[in-house]
Design a protein around this motif. Structure first.
Motif, PDB file in Angstrom:
ATOM      1  N   ALA A   1      29.858  33.907  39.236  1.00 38.69           N
ATOM      2  CA  ALA A   1      29.459  34.753  40.364  1.00 38.69           C
ATOM      3  C   ALA A   1      28.340  35.685  39.906  1.00 38.69           C
ATOM      4  CB  ALA A   1      30.643  35.550  40.877  1.00 38.69           C
ATOM      5  N   THR A   2      27.696  36.343  40.851  1.00 36.24           N
ATOM      6  CA  THR A   2      26.617  37.287  40.525  1.00 36.24           C
ATOM      7  C   THR A   2      26.780  38.548  41.369  1.00 36.24           C
ATOM      8  OG1 THR A   2      25.242  35.314  40.382  1.00 36.24           O
ATOM      9  CG2 THR A   2      24.129  37.436  40.127  1.00 36.24           C
ATOM     10  N   TYR A   3      26.961  39.678  40.711  1.00 31.21           N
ATOM     11  CA  TYR A   3      27.087  41.012  41.329  1.00 31.21           C
ATOM     12  C   TYR A   3      28.318  41.128  42.239  1.00 31.21           C
ATOM     13  CZ  TYR A   3      22.251  41.358  39.745  1.00 31.21           C
ATOM     14  OH  TYR A   3      21.108  41.334  38.993  1.00 31.21           O
ATOM     15  N   LEU A   4      28.384  40.281  43.278  1.00 29.80           N
ATOM     16  CA  LEU A   4      29.524  40.347  44.201  1.00 29.80           C
ATOM     17  C   LEU A   4      30.357  39.092  44.024  1.00 29.80           C
ATOM     18  CD1 LEU A   4      28.098  41.449  47.680  1.00 29.80           C
ATOM     19  CD2 LEU A   4      29.446  42.778  46.058  1.00 29.80           C
ATOM     20  N   GLY A   5      31.606  39.266  43.616  1.00 26.94           N
ATOM     21  CA  GLY A   5      32.448  38.100  43.383  1.00 26.94           C
ATOM     22  C   GLY A   5      32.910  37.464  44.679  1.00 26.94           C
ATOM     23  N   PRO A   6      33.457  36.247  44.583  1.00 29.23           N
ATOM     24  CA  PRO A   6      33.943  35.537  45.769  1.00 29.23           C
ATOM     25  C   PRO A   6      35.366  35.979  46.131  1.00 29.23           C
ATOM     26  CG  PRO A   6      34.294  34.192  43.843  1.00 29.23           C
ATOM     27  CD  PRO A   6      33.626  35.451  43.361  1.00 29.23           C
ATOM     28  N   GLU A   7      35.843  35.499  47.263  1.00 28.80           N
ATOM     29  CA  GLU A   7      37.257  35.647  47.612  1.00 28.80           C
ATOM     30  C   GLU A   7      37.820  34.234  47.752  1.00 28.80           C
ATOM     31  OE1 GLU A   7      39.524  38.834  50.299  1.00 28.80           O
ATOM     32  OE2 GLU A   7      38.497  37.310  51.502  1.00 28.80           O
ATOM     33  N   LEU A   8      38.858  33.952  46.990  1.00 27.38           N
ATOM     34  CA  LEU A   8      39.366  32.579  46.884  1.00 27.38           C
ATOM     35  C   LEU A   8      40.842  32.537  47.242  1.00 27.38           C
ATOM     36  CD1 LEU A   8      37.826  31.842  43.362  1.00 27.38           C
ATOM     37  CD2 LEU A   8      36.852  31.168  45.587  1.00 27.38           C
ATOM     38  N   GLU A   9      41.221  31.534  48.042  1.00 32.79           N
ATOM     39  CA  GLU A   9      42.634  31.355  48.382  1.00 32.79           C
ATOM     40  C   GLU A   9      43.125  30.069  47.740  1.00 32.79           C
ATOM     41  OE1 GLU A   9      43.610  31.623  52.563  1.00 32.79           O
ATOM     42  OE2 GLU A   9      45.431  30.430  52.258  1.00 32.79           O
ATOM     43  N   PHE A  10      44.271  30.150  47.083  1.00 33.86           N
ATOM     44  CA  PHE A  10      44.813  28.991  46.378  1.00 33.86           C
ATOM     45  C   PHE A  10      45.774  28.220  47.280  1.00 33.86           C
ATOM     46  CE2 PHE A  10      43.285  31.971  43.315  1.00 33.86           C
ATOM     47  CZ  PHE A  10      42.588  31.162  42.429  1.00 33.86           C
ATOM     48  N   THR A  11      45.850  26.909  47.052  1.00 29.51           N
ATOM     49  CA  THR A  11      46.724  26.071  47.879  1.00 29.51           C
ATOM     50  C   THR A  11      47.852  25.465  47.062  1.00 29.51           C
ATOM     51  OG1 THR A  11      45.365  24.096  47.491  1.00 29.51           O
ATOM     52  CG2 THR A  11      44.794  25.470  49.395  1.00 29.51           C
ATOM     53  N   ASP A  12      47.850  25.729  45.752  1.00 27.56           N
ATOM     54  CA  ASP A  12      48.945  25.254  44.906  1.00 27.56           C
ATOM     55  C   ASP A  12      49.087  26.200  43.715  1.00 27.56           C
ATOM     56  OD1 ASP A  12      46.690  24.615  43.479  1.00 27.56           O
ATOM     57  OD2 ASP A  12      47.149  22.482  43.259  1.00 27.56           O
ATOM     58  N   SER A  13      50.005  25.888  42.822  1.00 27.34           N
ATOM     59  CA  SER A  13      50.233  26.770  41.677  1.00 27.34           C
ATOM     60  C   SER A  13      49.200  26.482  40.601  1.00 27.34           C
ATOM     61  CB  SER A  13      51.638  26.545  41.110  1.00 27.34           C
ATOM     62  OG  SER A  13      52.585  27.018  42.027  1.00 27.34           O
ATOM     63  N   ARG A  14      48.550  27.538  40.154  1.00 31.85           N
ATOM     64  CA  ARG A  14      47.488  27.406  39.153  1.00 31.85           C
ATOM     65  C   ARG A  14      47.523  28.600  38.220  1.00 31.85           C
ATOM     66  NH1 ARG A  14      44.522  22.419  39.342  1.00 31.85           N
ATOM     67  NH2 ARG A  14      45.177  21.610  41.351  1.00 31.85           N
ATOM     68  N   THR A  15      46.891  28.422  37.061  1.00 28.26           N
ATOM     69  CA  THR A  15      46.585  29.571  36.216  1.00 28.26           C
ATOM     70  C   THR A  15      45.097  29.856  36.410  1.00 28.26           C
ATOM     71  OG1 THR A  15      48.300  29.040  34.632  1.00 28.26           O
ATOM     72  CG2 THR A  15      46.515  30.444  33.849  1.00 28.26           C
ATOM     73  N   VAL A  16      44.768  31.123  36.577  1.00 24.61           N
ATOM     74  CA  VAL A  16      43.386  31.509  36.821  1.00 24.61           C
ATOM     75  C   VAL A  16      43.038  32.660  35.882  1.00 24.61           C
ATOM     76  CG1 VAL A  16      44.085  33.017  38.726  1.00 24.61           C
ATOM     77  CG2 VAL A  16      41.755  32.192  38.650  1.00 24.61           C
ATOM     78  N   ALA A  17      41.779  32.760  35.504  1.00 28.53           N
ATOM     79  CA  ALA A  17      41.344  33.868  34.646  1.00 28.53           C
ATOM     80  C   ALA A  17      39.950  34.303  35.042  1.00 28.53           C
ATOM     81  CB  ALA A  17      41.359  33.452  33.177  1.00 28.53           C
ATOM     82  N   VAL A  18      39.724  35.620  34.985  1.00 29.81           N
ATOM     83  CA  VAL A  18      38.400  36.185  35.272  1.00 29.81           C
ATOM     84  C   VAL A  18      37.885  36.852  34.001  1.00 29.81           C
ATOM     85  CG1 VAL A  18      37.076  37.778  36.692  1.00 29.81           C
ATOM     86  CG2 VAL A  18      39.059  36.589  37.664  1.00 29.81           C
ATOM     87  N   THR A  19      36.670  36.496  33.596  1.00 25.66           N
ATOM     88  CA  THR A  19      36.037  37.085  32.407  1.00 25.66           C
ATOM     89  C   THR A  19      34.615  37.508  32.788  1.00 25.66           C
ATOM     90  OG1 THR A  19      35.150  34.960  31.672  1.00 25.66           O
ATOM     91  CG2 THR A  19      37.356  35.535  30.903  1.00 25.66           C
TER      92      THR A  19
END
Lengths: 325, 79
Positions: free
Chosen positions: A57-75
């Protein structure tokens, strides 16, 4: 098929992986994650191989909706991350389920957050890469930035590190007010006067609004070129040469007053003298320097540049051991 | 009184193009979602929309000024 729903694309969020290497000779830049270090760590935190396609992403991050079980990470850039509106830590393995929404508040420092999702983003490969190259509209998700309503396919989730696995502080990047970039002088530095080269290194350069994945235009000083007779085939700007291949990270100074650092999506050649090249390891730092930020250049040699890259890889290898320990 | 901050760095504009009138003048009333300015960065003009309702009491930046992310751009007297 499993997918992640894009509720907001943010300013400029693209699918990127480790890049489309090997096609530079036909004029195809590598694209790929600009901050390779943060990108790789996001993948490590989600159990993906380090080069798996993730979101930049750049400056403004996205908004994301998940549809199943996941592991997610933001760096990457220092961001206010939320899950279902509640604050969530960066640099950490987060577990999400169907209907959970990952969001971003304003960035505090840095310019580009990375979002990795276990299983990776399963967009089609183009020339062996899932990286987006928006100028020609290839790769990634339809060759473009994500927009509201997109449904991005996900790969099969792998075993991920335990929820709450966090990167130790010593591995976190810093976001200084003035970013120091190591630069290998050449190939066309002979076009600059000796004073001009010194002045280039003595100047603190400000990143202008024209700073994206293609290149960063800087302002802050004036650089003099050696007088010469215009060669046949070269343009009339003192910064012009007869055509030249552009290294990734190379710096050209059209007009003598606005240096441009060419980056992952830049053209591969053209008619401007490149006076130096930012070492690959420090392109991570450029990626996290946004419009309005400041950079300085420090001269280094090729051996040190190679060493810097090896040091970064060794550091990532050490982190991999720490996270799996 | 509250301050709306820029979410993006770039160049700040109060009008859709140089020869046109500003989106809104000081003293004007805004509603959430209303366009009040543009910020140019990465070769795109990004809309700055009000996130609250009230009266624009003061612009903290001039047309064409550079703006940093998080910088205050306009003061709003909330109704």
């Amino acid at each position: 098929m499993n997918e992640v729903l894009v509720r907001s694309g943010g300013l400029y969020t693209t699918v990127q992986d480790a890049g489309r290497d090997g096609h530079y000779a036909i004029g195809m830049p590598p694209s790929g994650a600009m901050d390779r270090y943060s990108f790789t760590i996001a993948n490590l935190l989600t159990g993906n191989p380090g080069s798996t396609a993730a979101l930049e992403a750049t400056y403004l991050g996205p908004e994301l909706e998940f549809t199943d079980s996941r592991t997610v990470a933001v760096t990457g850039a220092n961001s206010s991350v939320t899950i279902n509106g509640a604050s969530a830590p960066m640099w950490t393995s987060l577990r999400v389920g169907p209907g959970d929404v990952l969001g971003f508040g304003p960035l505090k420092t840095g310019a580009r957050p990375y979002v990795a999702i276990s299983g990776g983003l399963d967009v089609p490969e183009y020339l062996n890469s899932r990286s987006t190259y928006k100028l020609t509209g290839i790769g990634g998700f339809g060759g473009r930035a994500l927009a509201e309503g997109d449904r991005v396919p996900l790969g099969r989730a792998q075993d991920a590190p335990a929820e709450g696995t966090t990167v130790p502080e010593e591995f976190l990047p810093e976001f200084p007010d003035v970013v120091e970039l190591r630069l290998v002088v050449g190939l066309c530095s002979y076009r600059l006067t000796e004073n001009a080269l010194n002045s280039f290194f003595d100047t603190t350069w400000k990143v202008t609004k024209d700073a994206d994945r293609i290149g960063y235009r800087l302002r802050g000083g004036t650089i003099d070129f050696v007088e010469r007779q215009q060669p046949f085939g070269a343009g009339s700007d003192p910064a012009n040469v007869v055509d030249l291949g552009y290294p990734i990270g190379s710096v050209q100074i059209p007009g003598g007053n606005e240096p441009i650092i060419l980056l992952n999506d830049a053209v591969t050649g053209g008619g401007y003298a490149t006076v130096g090249t930012v070492v690959s390891a420090d392109r991570d730092r450029i990626a996290q320097t946004g419009t309005g930020g400041y950079v300085r250049f420090n001269a280094t040699d090729v051996d040190s540049a190679v060493q810097a890259r090896q040091d970064r890889d060794a550091w990532l290898h050490k982190l991999r051991t720490v996270l799996s320990g | 009184m509250s301050t709306m901050n820029a979410q993006l760095p770039g160049v700040f504009y109060r009008r859709p193009s140089p020869e046109q009138a500003p989106f809104i003048e000081e003293g004007g009333t805004v509603e959430p979602g209303q366009l009040v300015a543009l910020i140019e960065v990465m070769k795109t003009f990004n809309e700055v929309k009000a996130d609250r309702s009230g009266i624009i009491s003061k612009f903290l930046l001039g047309d064409g000024d550079e703006v940093e992310a998080g910088q205050g751009i306009v003061e709003v007297d909330e109704a």
